[in-house]
Design an enzyme around this catalytic site. Structure first.
Site, PDB file in Angstrom:
ATOM      1  N   LYS A   8       0.768  14.493   1.307  1.00 20.39           N
ATOM      2  CA  LYS A   8      -0.605  14.775   0.875  1.00 20.39           C
ATOM      3  C   LYS A   8      -0.809  16.269   0.621  1.00 20.39           C
ATOM      4  O   LYS A   8      -1.808  16.685   0.054  1.00 20.39           O
ATOM      5  CB  LYS A   8      -1.601  14.260   1.907  1.00 20.39           C
ATOM      6  CG  LYS A   8      -1.570  12.728   2.073  1.00 20.39           C
ATOM      7  CD  LYS A   8      -2.597  12.261   3.086  1.00 20.39           C
ATOM      8  CE  LYS A   8      -2.491  10.788   3.431  1.00 20.39           C
ATOM      9  NZ  LYS A   8      -3.181   9.907   2.458  1.00 20.39           N
ATOM     10  N   LYS A  15     -14.928   8.211  -3.158  1.00 20.24           N
ATOM     11  CA  LYS A  15     -16.187   8.514  -2.449  1.00 20.24           C
ATOM     12  C   LYS A  15     -16.743   9.843  -2.926  1.00 20.24           C
ATOM     13  O   LYS A  15     -17.957   9.974  -3.171  1.00 20.24           O
ATOM     14  CB  LYS A  15     -15.948   8.547  -0.934  1.00 20.24           C
ATOM     15  CG  LYS A  15     -15.497   7.203  -0.378  1.00 20.24           C
ATOM     16  CD  LYS A  15     -14.945   7.300   1.058  1.00 20.24           C
ATOM     17  CE  LYS A  15     -14.153   6.038   1.373  1.00 20.24           C
ATOM     18  NZ  LYS A  15     -13.326   6.163   2.604  1.00 20.24           N
ATOM     19  N   LYS A  64      -8.349  13.740   5.030  1.00 22.92           N
ATOM     20  CA  LYS A  64      -7.469  12.569   4.955  1.00 22.92           C
ATOM     21  C   LYS A  64      -6.447  12.756   6.073  1.00 22.92           C
ATOM     22  O   LYS A  64      -6.405  13.824   6.693  1.00 22.92           O
ATOM     23  CB  LYS A  64      -6.755  12.499   3.606  1.00 22.92           C
ATOM     24  CG  LYS A  64      -6.143  13.847   3.160  1.00 22.92           C
ATOM     25  CD  LYS A  64      -5.518  13.789   1.774  1.00 22.92           C
ATOM     26  CE  LYS A  64      -6.487  13.898   0.628  1.00 22.92           C
ATOM     27  NZ  LYS A  64      -6.620  12.730  -0.203  1.00 22.92           N
ATOM     28  N   ARG A  65      -5.627  11.723   6.347  1.00 21.66           N
ATOM     29  CA  ARG A  65      -4.591  11.908   7.350  1.00 21.66           C
ATOM     30  C   ARG A  65      -3.705  13.097   6.973  1.00 21.66           C
ATOM     31  O   ARG A  65      -3.515  13.389   5.786  1.00 21.66           O
ATOM     32  CB  ARG A  65      -3.744  10.633   7.466  1.00 21.66           C
ATOM     33  CG  ARG A  65      -4.505   9.471   8.105  1.00 21.66           C
ATOM     34  CD  ARG A  65      -4.916   9.831   9.520  1.00 21.66           C
ATOM     35  NE  ARG A  65      -3.745   9.894  10.358  1.00 21.66           N
ATOM     36  CZ  ARG A  65      -3.386   8.953  11.237  1.00 21.66           C
ATOM     37  NH1 ARG A  65      -4.141   7.890  11.401  1.00 21.66           N
ATOM     38  NH2 ARG A  65      -2.300   9.104  11.962  1.00 21.66           N
ATOM     39  N   THR A 122      -8.651   6.690  -1.563  1.00 19.58           N
ATOM     40  CA  THR A 122      -9.985   6.113  -1.673  1.00 19.58           C
ATOM     41  C   THR A 122     -11.041   7.181  -1.395  1.00 19.58           C
ATOM     42  O   THR A 122     -12.170   7.076  -1.898  1.00 19.58           O
ATOM     43  CB  THR A 122     -10.171   4.928  -0.706  1.00 19.58           C
ATOM     44  OG1 THR A 122      -9.595   5.284   0.562  1.00 19.58           O
ATOM     45  CG2 THR A 122      -9.505   3.682  -1.223  1.00 19.58           C
ATOM     46  N   HIS A 144       0.805  -1.230   0.000  1.00 21.48           N
ATOM     47  CA  HIS A 144       0.000   0.000   0.000  1.00 21.48           C
ATOM     48  C   HIS A 144       0.829   1.266   0.000  1.00 21.48           C
ATOM     49  O   HIS A 144       0.282   2.352   0.213  1.00 21.48           O
ATOM     50  CB  HIS A 144      -0.916   0.055   1.228  1.00 21.48           C
ATOM     51  CG  HIS A 144      -1.981  -0.993   1.248  1.00 21.48           C
ATOM     52  ND1 HIS A 144      -3.253  -0.781   0.787  1.00 21.48           N
ATOM     53  CD2 HIS A 144      -1.960  -2.266   1.682  1.00 21.48           C
ATOM     54  CE1 HIS A 144      -3.979  -1.871   0.943  1.00 21.48           C
ATOM     55  NE2 HIS A 144      -3.210  -2.799   1.486  1.00 21.48           N
TER      56      HIS A 144
HETATM   57  O1  9L2 Z   1      -4.756   1.156  -0.180  1.00 24.72           O
HETATM   58  C1  9L2 Z   1      -5.437   1.864   0.782  1.00 24.72           C
HETATM   59  C2  9L2 Z   1      -4.690   3.129   1.161  1.00 24.72           C
HETATM   60  C3  9L2 Z   1      -4.282   3.925  -0.061  1.00 24.72           C
HETATM   61  O2  9L2 Z   1      -5.447   4.369  -0.723  1.00 24.72           O
HETATM   62  C4  9L2 Z   1      -3.441   5.116   0.345  1.00 24.72           C
HETATM   63  O3  9L2 Z   1      -2.982   5.774  -0.820  1.00 24.72           O
HETATM   64  O4  9L2 Z   1      -3.536   2.761   1.894  1.00 24.72           O
HETATM   65  C5  9L2 Z   1      -2.801   3.885   2.403  1.00 24.72           C
HETATM   66  C6  9L2 Z   1      -2.276   4.694   1.226  1.00 24.72           C
HETATM   67  N1  9L2 Z   1      -1.569   5.858   1.706  1.00 24.72           N
HETATM   68  C7  9L2 Z   1      -1.715   3.354   3.269  1.00 24.72           C
HETATM   69  N2  9L2 Z   1      -0.523   2.944   2.864  1.00 24.72           N
HETATM   70  C8  9L2 Z   1       0.153   2.518   3.957  1.00 24.72           C
HETATM   71  C9  9L2 Z   1      -0.664   2.685   5.015  1.00 24.72           C
HETATM   72  N3  9L2 Z   1      -1.789   3.204   4.572  1.00 24.72           N
HETATM   73  C10 9L2 Z   1      -0.378   2.372   6.420  1.00 24.72           C
HETATM   74  C11 9L2 Z   1      -1.408   2.361   7.336  1.00 24.72           C
HETATM   75  C12 9L2 Z   1      -1.156   2.067   8.671  1.00 24.72           C
HETATM   76  C13 9L2 Z   1       0.133   1.771   9.096  1.00 24.72           C
HETATM   77  C14 9L2 Z   1       1.151   1.781   8.164  1.00 24.72           C
HETATM   78  C15 9L2 Z   1       0.913   2.076   6.848  1.00 24.72           C
END
Ligand code: 9L2
Length: 823
Positions: A567, A673, A561-562, A669, A370
């Site tokens: 971002k 939405k 978003k976070r 994502t 991801h």
């Molecule tokens: O795939 C779902 C989402 C993506 O749409 C985002 O672009 O995953 C997010 C992406 N930033 C993501 N990547 C890594 C993490 N989240 C993550 C989450 C929690 C702990 C560590 C990494």
């Protein structure tokens, strides 16, 4: 005797006769389950009674689904994830079971409204952001498609922290979401599993004289499962999300006990229970904490044992078909211990040989990546591993040895290659590369948007791509239209269904039937009326949570978003400052009124992200209190952004900000939405934005900025100061920021941000994209002035959002990776 009793109870339970009408059921639960002695007005009780009544109706389909899966010997999928960001369940269950009218009527008899009652439910915030919410959307789609998929996660006592804003700064408060109980879970103590930590490994000869390894002297703890129902959409399917809670074993430390330290012996319990206490609040950044590794191992070990125990029940110790009939999907590397742990269980506990075990593991593990951010790739210290998971470390070393031997044989003399692909990053403190472990142990490796997958193949994982091109594939993310359109936007749902029927709720591709209606002036007017009503709801919500008035005459411009540098919430703020400068200078000709909302949580240890939150609040304070800006510009930072907040924000949004540095956002994502709900996107060529633009049509998307390859080129000779000096608008923006317009009382507060922007090593090349962003925002402004055109574009965005349903994504996982069929 037991049989007879079972049959009677089972018989009675299997009949629907036990359930009375909805008002009677609500009444019964209020009276008997909740023991309300008089008619209460507290919506909490009505929430509980409704949840219990709905749960009763889920129960039968839930048992039937389990039965159907366990009797058919079809392949099963186990989705392993440290996060499931479910949000609220009541409304979702009501919708999926088609109980809307029944529950509404039932509550009316008590003078209550469903809208008010659902608000009493706490969000299940068991995730950080996109990755966790994706897991929740996936479970919804799996149930919709009747696929035999079980989610496995952790039952955190504390979910994602509650964000408060004090003096413009983020303050974290614990989220004890289980305080009032969780009516959606059922504890299953009979399926408790035992998990080991620490200790050491030893060799021994088994009865057959075979030399074997075992994990000795380990600390034991228990994993107790809690099951949550995942109802499919009006299809009698209810899948399961199994969440593990950590508990101490009843085996007391006898030494301590005999020495008279009974309280100390009991307090050991706490140590074990710590493991499932709290969700780590870091999104896309790795932090290497011991407790986090324990959580990861705890989840994988308990889940694998669960699946193996069920297998042994049905097949005994014959594992020849295990790999063929099971698939474990790893949601990022967080559950990557599954690779060595399944090896351990098969070899040490079930006595398989290495080669046989390895062929099973590599035929049933699949890994989803991801992130492209190198700092987010998990690496665990070999030292920590050897203490905590000694037997797993041995297995990882052995996997690595075999890998290096095979690669060396195929590429003689290429020592650099061996160093690059080794599972162990050498150095003073060697580390295990969890992504590499996942790739080596899996038959499938996928990215979450086309660009992301392409970049993985040509960048981060290129050596592995050359070794095993057949493993790599793309699965562009999606979101469930049942939550992100039907449930959250009932007015639009009504309008769409009036126009084209309801097929789109279970098959979003058919929403394309809306496209011709973009040319229908009357339909456009109805479309606009729905948006206006949703803007009013949004505006009330903003007022309630921030005190700021958003006029529905303005364009609602949203970035939620976070908070992360990549971002680029900062880019958004720079544009707001630009608009403010123009207002102050009297340059407002043709300017459309705008209300800008930014929301999201910063990881508690991410200093820069927290400064960005403070900046948003400070700029908002100045702009909102300046009379000159009154009718043209407003800005808020929305506190405690979460799933249930998005359910109100998303339908009322007109402009969706997707402005990450190209090549950094794996997919996104939220962008999907917003599109479904008819917002237009201003965005870079990053993640799934690219596919959104392709589907919507370039003419219905506001594009700006460098693409991923141009970003890489730009970084080679980046000179932001030259850009700033050469552009009057940008020079002014930096000037007001650096003069302290937004931090009169705290000089230097935003220096970290401005110096970052001016730094030639700025990873996010914000200044490089600023001119293009300002210009694209000007196009947005001019388009918005033509409301007929805007509404036409809005309809076309929704009409072309079919591809972004998680039903499509999951169908691709099922066909191309899992090879499973509906049950
Ligand atoms: O795939 C779902 C989402 C993506 O749409 C985002 O672009 O995953 C997010 C992406 N930033 C993501 N990547 C890594 C993490 N989240 C993550 C989450 C929690 C702990 C560590 C990494």
């Amino acid at each position: 005797m037991a049989d007879a009793a079972d049959a009677t109870i089972g018989g009675a339970l299997m009949s629907d006769d036990v359930l009375k009408s909805m008002p009677e059921e609500l009444h019964r639960h209020l009276l008997y389950t909740l023991s309300c002695d008089k008619l209460t007005e507290d919506p909490t009780y009505y929430y509980q009674a409704s949840a219990l009544a709905v749960r009763d109706r889920i129960s039968q389909a839930w048992r039937a689904t389990k039965q159907a899966v366990s009797t058919s010997d079809t392949k099963r999928v186990h989705y392993l994830s440290l996060e499931f960001l479910l949000g609220r369940s009541l409304n979702n269950a009501i919708q999926n079971l088609d109980l809307d009218a029944a529950v509404k009527d039932g509550l009316h008899k008590f003078g209550m409204h469903l809208e008010e009652v659902v608000e009493a439910e706490h969000d299940a915030g068991l995730g950080n952001g996109g990755l966790g919410r994706l897991a929740a959307c996936f479970l919804d789609s799996c149930a919709n498609l009747k696929l035999p998929v079980t989610g496995y996660g952790i039952r955190y006592e504390y979910g994602m922290f509650h964000q408060k804003i004090e003096s413009g700064r983020q303050v974290e408060a614990p989220d004890h979401w289980l305080r009032d109980g969780n009516l959606w879970e059922i504890e299953r103590p009979e399926d408790t599993r035992k998990v080991h930590l620490y200790g050491h490994t030893e060799r021994y000869y088994d009865q057959d004289g075979q030399l074997r390894s075992r994990w000795a002297n380990a600390q034991n703890l228990l994993a107790v499962p809690y099951d949550m129902p995942i109802p499919g959409y009006k299809n009698n399917t209810v899948n399961t999300l199994r969440l593990w809670k950590a508990a101490a074993t009843d085996e007391f430390d006898l030494n301590e006990f005999n020495a008279g330290s009974y309280p100390e012996a009991v307090s050991e319990k706490n140590n074990a229970e710590q493991i499932s206490m709290v969700l780590y609040p870091n999104d896309s950044s790795e932090n290497g904490k011991q407790l986090r590794l324990k959580q990861q191992y705890f989840l994988t070990s308990a889940s694998l044992q669960d699946v193996l125990a069920d297998w042994v029940d049905r097949h005994g110790e014959d594992f020849s078909k295990f790999g063929e009939l099971n698939c474990f999907q790893l949601n990022d590397t967080h559950p990557a211990c599954a690779v060595p742990e399944l090896m351990r269980l098969l070899i040490d506990e079930h006595k398989l040989e290495w080669d046989e075990a390895w062929s099973i593991v590599t035929s049933c593990m699949a890994y989803t990546n991801h992130t492209l951010l190198p700092e987010a790739l998990e690496r665990w210290s070999v030292g920590l591993f050897s203490q905590m998971l000694p037997r797993l470390l041995e297995i990882i070393f052995e996997i690595n040895e075999r890998l290096l031997k095979a690669v060396a044989a195929a590429n003689p003399g290429d020592n650099e290659l061996l160093k690059r692909i080794s599972l162990i990053e050498e150095g003073d403190h060697p580390h295990i590369r969890m992504a590499y472990l996942s790739i080596v142990g899996s038959f499938s490796v996928n990215g979450v948007a086309q660009l992301h997958t392409d970049l993985l193949k040509e960048g981060l994982f290129s050596d592995f791509y050359k070794l095993w091109p057949e493993k790599f594939n793309n699965k562009t993310n999606g979101v469930t239209q049942r939550r992100w359109l039907s449930h959250c936007n009932p007015k639009l749902k009504g309008l769409i269904s009036d126009a084209i029927g309801t097929t789109w709720e279970s098959d979003l591709e058919s929403i394309s039937d809306l496209a011709p209606l973009a040319e229908d002036a009357e339909f456009r007017q109805r479309w606009a009326a729905v948006k206006l009503a949703n803007k009013q709801r949004f505006s009330d919500y903003v007022k309630e949570n921030t005190g700021v008035e958003f006029s529905t005459n303005a364009m609602f411009d949203v970035q939620v978003k976070r908070i992360h540098e990549y971002k680029r919430q900062l880019l958004n703020v720079l544009h707001v400052i630009h608009l403010y400068n123009r207002i102050v200078a009297g340059d407002t000709q043709g300017m459309v009124p705008r209300c800008v909302l930014i929301g999201g949580k910063a990881a508690p240890g991410y200093h820069l992200a927290k400064v960005i939150v403070k900046l948003v609040n400070n700029v908002a304070e100045v702009v909102n209190n300046d009379d000159r800006a009154k009718d043209l510009l407003k800005m808020v930072f929305f506190p405690n952004y979460r799933v249930s907040a998005m359910e109100i924000i998303c339908p009322g949004t007109e402009l969706s900000e997707q402005i990450s540095t190209a090549g950094k956002e794996a997919s996104g994502t939220g962008n999907m939405k917003f599109m479904m709900n008819g917002a237009l996107t201003i965005g870079t060529l990053d993640g799934a934005n690219i596919e959104i633009r392709e589907k919507a049509g370039a003419e219905n998307f506001f594009l700006f900025g460098l693409d991923a390859h141009e970003v890489a080129e730009t970084k080679k000779a980046y000179n932001p100061n030259e850009i700033i000096a050469g552009d009057e608008d940008i020079r002014r923006i930096m000037e007001v920021l650096e003069q302290g317009t937004f931090n009169r009382d705290e000089p230097g507060l935003f220096e970290v941000l401005t110096s970052g922007l001016r730094n030639s090593h700025d990873q996010w090349v914000t200044i490089a994209d600023l001119r293009s962003y300002i210009d694209a925002q000007a196009v947005v402004n001019d388009t918005y002035r033509d409301q007929e055109k805007w509404n036409r574009m809005s309809i076309l965005n929704a009409a072309n959002s079919g591809w972004f349903s998680s039903d499509r994504t999951i169908q691709q996982y099922a066909d191309e990776i899992w090879k499973v069929k509906p049950v």
